[in-house]
Design a protein around this motif. Sequence first.
Motif, PDB file in Angstrom:
ATOM      1  N   ASP A 113      45.297  37.520  39.916  1.00 23.18           N
ATOM      2  CA  ASP A 113      44.163  37.830  39.039  1.00 23.18           C
ATOM      3  C   ASP A 113      42.867  37.852  39.841  1.00 23.18           C
ATOM      4  O   ASP A 113      42.763  37.248  40.924  1.00 23.18           O
ATOM      5  CB  ASP A 113      44.062  36.797  37.912  1.00 23.18           C
ATOM      6  CG  ASP A 113      45.227  36.901  36.944  1.00 23.18           C
ATOM      7  OD1 ASP A 113      45.913  37.948  36.946  1.00 23.18           O
ATOM      8  OD2 ASP A 113      45.456  35.929  36.202  1.00 23.18           O
ATOM      9  N   ARG A 114      41.864  38.499  39.307  1.00 18.86           N
ATOM     10  CA  ARG A 114      40.611  38.657  40.040  1.00 18.86           C
ATOM     11  C   ARG A 114      39.872  37.334  40.223  1.00 18.86           C
ATOM     12  O   ARG A 114      39.269  37.095  41.273  1.00 18.86           O
ATOM     13  CB  ARG A 114      39.702  39.664  39.325  1.00 18.86           C
ATOM     14  CG  ARG A 114      40.172  41.103  39.462  1.00 18.86           C
ATOM     15  CD  ARG A 114      39.115  42.095  39.017  1.00 18.86           C
ATOM     16  NE  ARG A 114      39.537  43.445  39.335  1.00 18.86           N
ATOM     17  CZ  ARG A 114      40.215  44.229  38.513  1.00 18.86           C
ATOM     18  NH1 ARG A 114      40.530  43.779  37.301  1.00 18.86           N
ATOM     19  NH2 ARG A 114      40.579  45.450  38.862  1.00 18.86           N
ATOM     20  N   LYS A 118      38.552  35.927  43.794  1.00 13.20           N
ATOM     21  CA  LYS A 118      37.121  35.900  44.111  1.00 13.20           C
ATOM     22  C   LYS A 118      36.770  34.655  44.923  1.00 13.20           C
ATOM     23  O   LYS A 118      36.002  34.722  45.887  1.00 13.20           O
ATOM     24  CB  LYS A 118      36.290  35.924  42.814  1.00 13.20           C
ATOM     25  CG  LYS A 118      36.223  37.278  42.126  1.00 13.20           C
ATOM     26  CD  LYS A 118      35.364  37.177  40.876  1.00 13.20           C
ATOM     27  CE  LYS A 118      35.299  38.524  40.159  1.00 13.20           C
ATOM     28  NZ  LYS A 118      34.485  38.443  38.908  1.00 13.20           N
ATOM     29  N   PHE A 148      37.585  43.695  48.211  1.00 13.21           N
ATOM     30  CA  PHE A 148      37.752  43.339  46.805  1.00 13.21           C
ATOM     31  C   PHE A 148      37.211  44.452  45.898  1.00 13.21           C
ATOM     32  O   PHE A 148      37.846  44.844  44.914  1.00 13.21           O
ATOM     33  CB  PHE A 148      37.025  42.021  46.526  1.00 13.21           C
ATOM     34  CG  PHE A 148      37.367  41.385  45.211  1.00 13.21           C
ATOM     35  CD1 PHE A 148      38.402  40.468  45.115  1.00 13.21           C
ATOM     36  CD2 PHE A 148      36.660  41.702  44.069  1.00 13.21           C
ATOM     37  CE1 PHE A 148      38.728  39.884  43.906  1.00 13.21           C
ATOM     38  CE2 PHE A 148      36.967  41.128  42.847  1.00 13.21           C
ATOM     39  CZ  PHE A 148      38.005  40.209  42.771  1.00 13.21           C
ATOM     40  N   GLN A 152      39.337  47.267  43.417  1.00 10.43           N
ATOM     41  CA  GLN A 152      39.031  47.320  41.991  1.00 10.43           C
ATOM     42  C   GLN A 152      38.721  48.745  41.535  1.00 10.43           C
ATOM     43  O   GLN A 152      39.243  49.212  40.519  1.00 10.43           O
ATOM     44  CB  GLN A 152      37.854  46.400  41.679  1.00 10.43           C
ATOM     45  CG  GLN A 152      37.450  46.395  40.199  1.00 10.43           C
ATOM     46  CD  GLN A 152      36.345  45.396  39.899  1.00 10.43           C
ATOM     47  OE1 GLN A 152      35.974  44.590  40.754  1.00 10.43           O
ATOM     48  NE2 GLN A 152      35.817  45.438  38.698  1.00 10.43           N
ATOM     49  N   ARG A 181      45.732  43.427  44.877  1.00  9.14           N
ATOM     50  CA  ARG A 181      44.691  42.441  45.194  1.00  9.14           C
ATOM     51  C   ARG A 181      45.201  41.401  46.187  1.00  9.14           C
ATOM     52  O   ARG A 181      44.471  40.979  47.090  1.00  9.14           O
ATOM     53  CB  ARG A 181      44.188  41.780  43.911  1.00  9.14           C
ATOM     54  CG  ARG A 181      43.238  42.655  43.104  1.00  9.14           C
ATOM     55  CD  ARG A 181      42.638  41.895  41.946  1.00  9.14           C
ATOM     56  NE  ARG A 181      43.598  41.580  40.918  1.00  9.14           N
ATOM     57  CZ  ARG A 181      43.906  42.371  39.895  1.00  9.14           C
ATOM     58  NH1 ARG A 181      43.315  43.550  39.784  1.00  9.14           N
ATOM     59  NH2 ARG A 181      44.776  41.999  38.978  1.00  9.14           N
ATOM     60  N   THR A 185      43.458  41.116  49.798  1.00  3.15           N
ATOM     61  CA  THR A 185      42.727  39.895  50.118  1.00  3.15           C
ATOM     62  C   THR A 185      43.375  39.141  51.277  1.00  3.15           C
ATOM     63  O   THR A 185      42.740  38.885  52.311  1.00  3.15           O
ATOM     64  CB  THR A 185      42.640  38.982  48.885  1.00  3.15           C
ATOM     65  OG1 THR A 185      41.975  39.684  47.827  1.00  3.15           O
ATOM     66  CG2 THR A 185      41.858  37.718  49.209  1.00  3.15           C
TER      67      THR A 185
END
Length: 279
Positions: A113-114, A118, A148, A152, A181, A185
């Motif tokens: 999940d974002r 983050k 990131f 998105q 993601r 990342t």
Amino acid sequence: MTLIYVLGLLAVLVPVVLTPVAATRWAPVVRDGRAAHRLRVAVAGLTDAFGRTGAALVVLLAGCAAVVAICWPLGEALARLEPHVDHPVFDYVHARRVDTWAELNSFYTALGDRYPLKWVTGVATVVFVVLWRRRRWWVPLVVLPLQFIVEQYVQAILATMVDRGHPPTDLGTYPSGGCARIMMTFGTIAVLAMVTWRLPRGVRVALVTLVVTLVSLEGYTRIYAEKHWLTDVLGGWIFAALLFAVTALAVLVAEGRIRPPAPSGVTTPATREPVPTAT
């Protein structure tokens, strides 16, 4: 239910086994191939024209456009499999859900999940800026947040273009953003680690294997947690690999790590044998 557990085990074992093989046997072949040579020629030309930073930006923008060009028709093709593949798989998993296994999958799948990523991105940015304080410290400061953002928006573009809907239990659609993601990342962190330190080859292979395994397991949990169709995950794996390859290449270009093509050998004109003369 046994099949579901076996597939979960394979989601770990397959990348653990195949990734080192690909890194040690297939990657050198690709690196020394004709396509890689042409890529080095193109990068050298871009670097001469725009500098390393400008060349990296061109690579990133052109690469993102290429990812969209590939994944758009792929998404349209996968969407046609929904009645024949996705619905039967969804029904099979839904009918055999076990609460404990579902909780474990839901716990892990949240890694993609974002919100948690983050934090991972922010912490990694601070760490690498400190490590790079005596060199081009602004590279990790730009690269880590940018990866990131790139994921998105490129994912949003594909989701809008394909617009295939989602399972009845969640809003996840094509391509699986959780897989992308995690790849972007942790993959970018791995690339920066390899640039920061002279890691042994075994350590580099282990880092790549770890990232690929995390992505593979994320895809499995997204299906079991009923967040995505199966083909969303398949497309997400391809999307993740392509977009990460573009991002990694841009980082290497910015750091001057792409070896320029070797100059072609200078050939000397052939010398003729002296013609014997009659005496």
